[in-house]
Design an enzyme around this catalytic site. Structure first.
Site, PDB file in Angstrom:
ATOM      1  N   GLU A 152      76.139 116.137  -9.647  1.00  0.00           N
ATOM      2  CA  GLU A 152      77.461 116.753  -9.458  1.00  0.00           C
ATOM      3  C   GLU A 152      77.387 118.281  -9.413  1.00  0.00           C
ATOM      4  O   GLU A 152      77.423 118.941 -10.452  1.00  0.00           O
ATOM      5  CB  GLU A 152      78.419 116.317 -10.587  1.00  0.00           C
ATOM      6  N   LYS A 190      78.107 113.756  -6.247  1.00  0.00           N
ATOM      7  CA  LYS A 190      79.510 113.929  -6.659  1.00  0.00           C
ATOM      8  C   LYS A 190      79.906 115.372  -6.374  1.00  0.00           C
ATOM      9  O   LYS A 190      79.755 116.250  -7.225  1.00  0.00           O
ATOM     10  CB  LYS A 190      79.655 113.589  -8.144  1.00  0.00           C
TER      11      LYS A 190
HETATM   12  C1  5MM Z   1      86.323 114.030 -16.972  1.00  0.00           C
HETATM   13  O1  5MM Z   1      85.832 115.364 -17.027  1.00  0.00           O
HETATM   14  C2  5MM Z   1      84.402 115.450 -17.020  1.00  0.00           C
HETATM   15  C3  5MM Z   1      83.895 116.144 -18.230  1.00  0.00           C
HETATM   16  O2  5MM Z   1      84.240 117.487 -18.315  1.00  0.00           O
HETATM   17  P1  5MM Z   1      83.666 118.345 -19.588  1.00  0.00           P
HETATM   18  O3  5MM Z   1      82.170 118.233 -19.603  1.00  0.00           O
HETATM   19  O4  5MM Z   1      84.159 119.735 -19.308  1.00  0.00           O
HETATM   20  O5  5MM Z   1      84.281 117.764 -20.805  1.00  0.00           O
HETATM   21  C4  5MM Z   1      83.912 116.091 -15.708  1.00  0.00           C
HETATM   22  O6  5MM Z   1      82.524 116.240 -15.660  1.00  0.00           O
HETATM   23  C5  5MM Z   1      84.317 115.169 -14.598  1.00  0.00           C
HETATM   24  O7  5MM Z   1      83.476 114.062 -14.552  1.00  0.00           O
HETATM   25  C6  5MM Z   1      84.301 115.819 -13.239  1.00  0.00           C
HETATM   26  O8  5MM Z   1      84.475 117.189 -13.257  1.00  0.00           O
HETATM   27  C7  5MM Z   1      85.385 115.171 -12.407  1.00  0.00           C
HETATM   28  O9  5MM Z   1      86.595 115.266 -13.083  1.00  0.00           O
HETATM   29  P2  5MM Z   1      87.895 115.720 -12.295  1.00  0.00           P
HETATM   30  O10 5MM Z   1      88.960 115.768 -13.362  1.00  0.00           O
HETATM   31  O11 5MM Z   1      87.586 117.044 -11.670  1.00  0.00           O
HETATM   32  O12 5MM Z   1      88.128 114.624 -11.266  1.00  0.00           O
END
Ligand code: 5MM
Length: 342
Positions: A177, A219
């Site tokens: 990602e 991702k």
């Molecule tokens: C769900 O959020 C994930 C964890 O974030 P932190 O490490 O900051 O707690 C994040 O990695 C998430 O998997 C991705 O960014 C995708 O989430 P979004 O909300 O952007 O779809």
């Protein structure tokens, strides 16, 4: 385990009509989400919330996998079944976030590097024992004045590839990602230029570090205007620029691309995905791995109250269903009104 197992897992995660729920918020992030509904974040409240999502009736029709956080993979549902086991029993593949977060990159003001490589081999072995079949590592790239630097792009790409190689070695499908943040006033053209450069660096490193492209998923962020840009690009422009970027940088050997939502509204995240799939077929499956865009309505409906559990589950189910439709390019805004009326 064989290469077939990794390939089968990667393909199951991007099966037609389905996508991934990112429920891997670290303790700090979930605390922030709970603050928005005035709820204290405790081990119990986090567990109750994840339990609500994972036990939603019928959601396995649209959800192929769930990314868990370290605390969650060790927790159990009300009846004592561990979450990873509960999900697997419903045909949903359990996965785990393995990075230790984005920290300040040394000598690079405003830029970040994701940590977590030390001891990763041992942690991966443990997660496999705990039932995980795929992993995720997120790199964060910020657009700003004279950033991102090549230094930031390449150190993050290098770390992503090191993680992906270790993950495959451990028999776990890596979800790579690289997130270019939407924060800022930049135009969609700038987002395109940066995202393209980042994806190019990531695939160079993945190749150099012998990562099997068939056994991983990407991702990425969609190519969007910055949050505070003077003008927001249309759905068609986003679909076209994002596809152009992927076609130029992502080898066809990669079985699937699972977008993050990155702070887009729930509706737009679904609409953009649908618009891209409507322009298919593409060399890879185009799917979702949304956190906020799948959870927001459920979180709002729940508000930490057990009495709202079913309403929240219905909201989650509906969001998952609409994203399932977007996998076929069949989502329309009218489907939202049906939800509102229900
Ligand atoms: C769900 O959020 C994930 C964890 O974030 P932190 O490490 O900051 O707690 C994040 O990695 C998430 O998997 C991705 O960014 C995708 O989430 P979004 O909300 O952007 O779809």
């Amino acid at each position: 385990m064989s290469h077939h197992e990794l390939r089968d897992t990667a393909e199951a995660l991007v099966a037609p009509g389905k996508g991934i729920l990112a429920a891997d918020e670290s303790t700090g992030t979930i605390e922030k989400r709970f603050r928005s509904i005035d709820l204290e974040s405790t081990e119990e409240s986090r567990k109750a919330y994840r339990d609500l999502l994972f036990t939603t009736d019928g959601v396995e029709e649209f959800i192929s996998g769930v990314i868990l956080y370290d605390e969650t993979i060790r927790q159990s549902s009300g009846d004592g079944t561990r979450f990873a086991e509960l999900l697997a029993g419903r045909g949903i593949v359990p996965g785990i976030k393995v990075d230790k977060g984005a920290k300040q990159l040394a000598l690079a003001p405003g830029e970040k590097i994701t940590e977590g490589l030390d001891g990763l081999r041992e942690r991966l072995a443990e997660y496999r024992e705990l039932g995980a079949r795929f992993t995720k590592w997120r790199a964060v790239i910020t657009i700003g004045e004279r950033i991102p630097s090549e230094y930031c792009i390449w150190t993050n790409a290098h770390a992503l590839a090191r993680y992906a190689a270790l993950s495959q070695e451990a028999g776990l499908v890596p979800i790579v990602e690289p997130e270019v943040l939407m924060d800022g006033e930049h135009t969609i053209e700038t987002a395109y230029r940066v995202t393209s450069r980042v994806q190019n660096a990531v695939f160079t490193e993945l190749h150099d570090q012998r990562v099997e492209l068939e056994d991983m998923l990407l991702k990425p962020n969609m190519v969007l205007s910055g949050y505070d840009a003077a003008e927001q690009a249309s759905v068609d422009e986003v679909a076209e620029q994002t596809l152009r970027c992927l076609y130029r940088n992502v080898p066809a050997a990669v079985p699937g691309i699972v977008f993050l939502s990155g702070g887009q509204s729930d509706e737009l995240a679904t609409e953009h995905l649908s618009a891209m799939n409507a322009r298919g077929p593409h060399p890879w499956q185009l799917s979702f791995s949304y956190g906020r865009a799948l959870q927001a309505p459920a979180l709002k409906a729940w508000r930490g109250d057990t009495g709202n559990r079913e309403t929240a589950q219905r909201a989650f189910y509906h969001r998952a269903k609409l994203n399932g439709a977007a996998r076929y390019g069949e989502y329309t805004r009218e489907m939202e009104d049906v939800a509102a009326a229900a």
